[in-house]
Design a protein around this motif. Structure first.
Motif, PDB file in Angstrom:
ATOM      1  N   ILE A 216       8.471  11.312  -4.756  1.00 36.58           N
ATOM      2  CA  ILE A 216       7.394  10.229  -4.270  1.00 36.58           C
ATOM      3  C   ILE A 216       6.485   9.934  -5.469  1.00 36.58           C
ATOM      4  N   GLN A 217       5.924  10.994  -6.077  1.00 33.60           N
ATOM      5  CA  GLN A 217       4.945  10.719  -6.988  1.00 33.60           C
ATOM      6  C   GLN A 217       5.627  10.428  -8.451  1.00 33.60           C
ATOM      7  N   GLY A 218       6.915  10.768  -8.617  1.00 31.95           N
ATOM      8  CA  GLY A 218       7.463  10.276  -9.905  1.00 31.95           C
ATOM      9  C   GLY A 218       7.823   8.718  -9.946  1.00 31.95           C
ATOM     10  N   CYS A 219       8.053   8.217  -8.853  1.00 32.12           N
ATOM     11  CA  CYS A 219       8.294   6.682  -8.667  1.00 32.12           C
ATOM     12  C   CYS A 219       6.912   5.956  -8.822  1.00 32.12           C
ATOM     13  N   ALA A 220       6.028   6.651  -8.204  1.00 30.16           N
ATOM     14  CA  ALA A 220       4.602   6.167  -8.005  1.00 30.16           C
ATOM     15  C   ALA A 220       4.170   5.866  -9.465  1.00 30.16           C
ATOM     16  N   ASP A 221       4.281   7.055 -10.288  1.00 30.43           N
ATOM     17  CA  ASP A 221       3.669   6.895 -11.651  1.00 30.43           C
ATOM     18  C   ASP A 221       4.412   5.716 -12.565  1.00 30.43           C
ATOM     19  N   ARG A 222       5.695   5.638 -12.356  1.00 30.32           N
ATOM     20  CA  ARG A 222       6.361   4.821 -13.039  1.00 30.32           C
ATOM     21  C   ARG A 222       5.928   3.217 -12.442  1.00 30.32           C
TER      22      ARG A 222
ATOM     23  N   ARG B 145       3.818  12.801   5.367  1.00 23.29           N
ATOM     24  CA  ARG B 145       2.618  13.395   4.998  1.00 23.29           C
ATOM     25  C   ARG B 145       2.245  13.307   3.534  1.00 23.29           C
ATOM     26  N   LEU B 146       3.380  13.620   2.767  1.00 21.80           N
ATOM     27  CA  LEU B 146       3.144  13.611   1.231  1.00 21.80           C
ATOM     28  C   LEU B 146       3.162  12.147   0.862  1.00 21.80           C
ATOM     29  N   ALA B 147       3.708  11.137   1.568  1.00 27.12           N
ATOM     30  CA  ALA B 147       3.623   9.849   1.136  1.00 27.12           C
ATOM     31  C   ALA B 147       2.093   9.317   1.434  1.00 27.12           C
ATOM     32  N   ARG B 148       1.259   9.796   2.230  1.00 20.00           N
ATOM     33  CA  ARG B 148      -0.050   9.481   2.637  1.00 20.00           C
ATOM     34  C   ARG B 148      -0.704  10.130   1.437  1.00 20.00           C
ATOM     35  N   GLU B 149      -0.547  11.450   1.148  1.00 20.01           N
ATOM     36  CA  GLU B 149      -1.186  12.010   0.163  1.00 20.01           C
ATOM     37  C   GLU B 149      -1.168  11.501  -1.321  1.00 20.01           C
ATOM     38  N   ALA B 150       0.224  10.763  -1.545  1.00 17.73           N
ATOM     39  CA  ALA B 150       0.249  10.221  -2.724  1.00 17.73           C
ATOM     40  C   ALA B 150      -0.386   8.524  -2.804  1.00 17.73           C
ATOM     41  N   GLY B 151      -0.967   8.094  -1.713  1.00 14.37           N
ATOM     42  CA  GLY B 151      -1.659   6.949  -1.452  1.00 14.37           C
ATOM     43  C   GLY B 151      -0.982   5.953  -0.829  1.00 14.37           C
ATOM     44  N   TYR B 152      -0.034   6.228   0.083  1.00 11.29           N
ATOM     45  CA  TYR B 152       0.656   5.270   0.772  1.00 11.29           C
ATOM     46  C   TYR B 152       0.357   5.556   2.222  1.00 11.29           C
ATOM     47  N   PRO B 153      -0.649   4.553   3.031  1.00 15.86           N
ATOM     48  CA  PRO B 153      -0.782   4.868   4.303  1.00 15.86           C
ATOM     49  C   PRO B 153       0.190   4.684   5.358  1.00 15.86           C
ATOM     50  N   HIS B 154       1.224   3.905   4.970  1.00 15.35           N
ATOM     51  CA  HIS B 154       2.312   3.845   5.978  1.00 15.35           C
ATOM     52  C   HIS B 154       3.880   4.092   5.283  1.00 15.35           C
ATOM     53  N   THR B 155       4.643   4.333   5.960  1.00 13.55           N
ATOM     54  CA  THR B 155       6.031   4.357   5.330  1.00 13.55           C
ATOM     55  C   THR B 155       6.605   3.017   6.060  1.00 13.55           C
TER      56      THR B 155
END
Length: 279
Positions: A170-176, A202-212
């Motif tokens: 999740i974070q790798g794509c978010a960083d790009r 839960r990990l997506a929320r922690e990365a900054g995405y409130p929803h999937t």
């Protein structure tokens, strides 16, 4: 909803010249940029994560000219569930076509061009390694007025991963996305599954995405059923507020899109970004 197993055949080398001259008429013959669908994966054994590249490939001059592309940040929708499958049923004129972003960039550009000719806007959930290879497409998507989001770094079976590996996807794509657009993107969709596991959500929320972002209509275009079948699959299930799953990388999808958009218009349905659908 049950869907057939995905085709995991390795993609053939892209044939851009053939694509650009006769793609709509030769939908069944193109094999360039084939990507796996995300509905019902085969068992996948995640490999240990290797370090990401130090930096993505430099964007083309056209992609970097002028101000940097800026993607909106994710938004929270208090009246929506954590996993979003559709929009409001009371706004009968809107649907969202969402594309899993991977494959030959010529196919991606053809799909975006077809959508824009019809006045449609779409949502692209990009794979991080695809952005590494084709960083100019981030700007292309945003400049066309489309949504751009996160579909994991390597498009593996994220629900089967450990917490550490899933978080890195999740974070790798978010960083790009942030490096290319100034934002982590508007949406996150898990790879190789229509729904996120509780851990991945839960990990997506922690990365900054409130929803999937999920969907309720599956085009099954990744099975290469032919353009007419892709159109039928979508039209059989689409309605006001629908979110539809489609893919870049498939000639059938390019060939189907004009007829699909025409029929949506005939039914009084307008293809908008997911952000607009939920506004």
């Amino acid at each position: 909803m049950t869907t057939p197993a995905e085709d995991h055949a390795a993609p053939a080398p892209p044939r851009r010249a053939a694509l650009l001259t006769g793609l709509a008429l030769t939908a069944g013959t193109l094999t360039a940029g084939v990507t796996a669908g995300c509905s019902t994966p085969r068992a996948t054994h995640a490999r240990p994560l290797s370090p990401p590249p130090a930096a993505p490939s430099a964007p083309s001059a056209a992609a970097t000219r002028g101000a940097p592309a800026l993607a909106p940040a994710p938004r929270r929708y208090p009246d929506r569930p954590a996993d979003i499958t559709h929009g409001s049923r009371t706004r009968p004129s809107r649907v969202a076509l969402t594309f899993h972003g991977q494959g030959d960039p010529a196919v991606a550009n053809s799909l975006l061009g077809e959508a824009e000719k019809a006045g449609a806007r779409v949502t692209v959930l990009a794979v991080g390694t695809w952005l590494d290879e084709h960083p100019g497409l981030a700007r292309r998507i945003l400049d066309g007025g489309h949504d751009l989001g996160n579909h994991t770094l390597r498009h593996l079976d994220i629900n089967a991963m450990s917490r550490t590996d899933a978080a890195a996807e999740i974070q790798g794509c978010a960083d790009r996305l942030k490096r290319l657009t100034g934002s982590i993107g508007t949406w996150f969709r898990p790879s190789r599954s229509p729904r996120a596991s509780p851990l991945v959500a839960r990990l997506a929320r922690e990365a900054g995405y409130p929803h999937t972002l999920s969907y309720e209509v599956d085009s099954l275009d990744y099975t290469s059923p032919g353009a007419a079948a892709v159109t039928r699959n979508v039209l059989a299930g689409v309605g006001p507020g629908s979110i539809v799953s489609l893919h870049f990388g498939y000639a059938d999808t390019v060939a189907a899109l004009p007829a699909l958009l025409h029929e949506l218009d005939r039914r009084g349905l307008r293809a908008v970004t997911t952000t607009e659908l939920l506004s």
